[in-house]
Design a protein around this motif. Structure first.
Motif, PDB file in Angstrom:
ATOM      1  N   ARG A 144       0.752  -1.337  -0.090  1.00  0.00           N
ATOM      2  CA  ARG A 144      -0.017   0.046   0.052  1.00  0.00           C
ATOM      3  C   ARG A 144       0.840   1.187   0.080  1.00  0.00           C
ATOM      4  NH1 ARG A 144      -5.292   0.214   0.994  1.00  0.00           N
ATOM      5  NH2 ARG A 144      -5.223  -1.655   2.406  1.00  0.00           N
ATOM      6  N   HIS A 145       0.426   2.167  -0.924  1.00  0.00           N
ATOM      7  CA  HIS A 145       1.387   3.359  -1.096  1.00  0.00           C
ATOM      8  C   HIS A 145       0.573   4.376   0.068  1.00  0.00           C
ATOM      9  CE1 HIS A 145       2.334   7.412  -2.717  1.00  0.00           C
ATOM     10  NE2 HIS A 145       3.337   6.830  -3.268  1.00  0.00           N
ATOM     11  N   LYS A 146       1.401   5.287   0.538  1.00  0.00           N
ATOM     12  CA  LYS A 146       0.791   6.239   1.670  1.00  0.00           C
ATOM     13  C   LYS A 146      -0.462   6.829   0.859  1.00  0.00           C
ATOM     14  CE  LYS A 146       2.448   9.800   4.785  1.00  0.00           C
ATOM     15  NZ  LYS A 146       3.679  10.856   4.997  1.00  0.00           N
ATOM     16  N   SER A 147      -0.567   6.977  -0.096  1.00  0.00           N
ATOM     17  CA  SER A 147      -1.849   7.586  -0.712  1.00  0.00           C
ATOM     18  C   SER A 147      -3.162   6.460  -0.665  1.00  0.00           C
ATOM     19  CB  SER A 147      -1.782   7.888  -2.137  1.00  0.00           C
ATOM     20  OG  SER A 147      -1.629   6.585  -3.201  1.00  0.00           O
ATOM     21  N   GLY A 148      -2.677   5.340  -0.128  1.00  0.00           N
ATOM     22  CA  GLY A 148      -3.785   4.193  -0.459  1.00  0.00           C
ATOM     23  C   GLY A 148      -3.846   3.398  -1.530  1.00  0.00           C
ATOM     24  N   SER A 149      -3.149   3.594  -2.458  1.00  0.00           N
ATOM     25  CA  SER A 149      -3.297   2.801  -3.821  1.00  0.00           C
ATOM     26  C   SER A 149      -2.104   1.745  -3.644  1.00  0.00           C
ATOM     27  CB  SER A 149      -2.797   3.804  -5.133  1.00  0.00           C
ATOM     28  OG  SER A 149      -1.513   4.159  -4.920  1.00  0.00           O
TER      29      SER A 149
END
Length: 88
Positions: free
Chosen positions: A70-75
């Motif tokens: 999971r990227h910090k952005s949620g993606s």
């Protein structure tokens, strides 16, 4: 670098924080919760089998593991690790 005996990350690739949108200190502070927190649930189910495969490798043999984090952005970010065994 993952220590199978101590079941912890000893070193994290310097590019990983950038790929996942984190400051390096943020990922270091996550510590042992890094994989449970960021690894995609489906890939987390496969991870124990990967650790078992790593434990069976001879010195300098390599195993490949494709997964999502999971990227910090949620993606979700698709990654591929080529992990080499270093036996003591």
């Amino acid at each position: 670098i993952y220590d199978l005996i101590e079941t912890r990350n000893v070193w994290i690739n310097e590019a990983l924080p950038l790929i996942l949108g984190y400051d390096p200190a943020e990922l270091r502070n996550i510590g042992r919760a890094l994989l449970p927190m960021l690894l995609h649930p489906e890939d987390a189910e496969r991870y124990p089998a990967h650790l078992h495969r790593l434990s069976q490798l001879q010195d300098n043999q390599t195993a490949v593991f494709e997964y999502r984090m999971r990227h910090k952005s949620g993606s979700w970010v698709h990654l591929c690790s080529h992990e080499r065994a270093f036996c003591r």
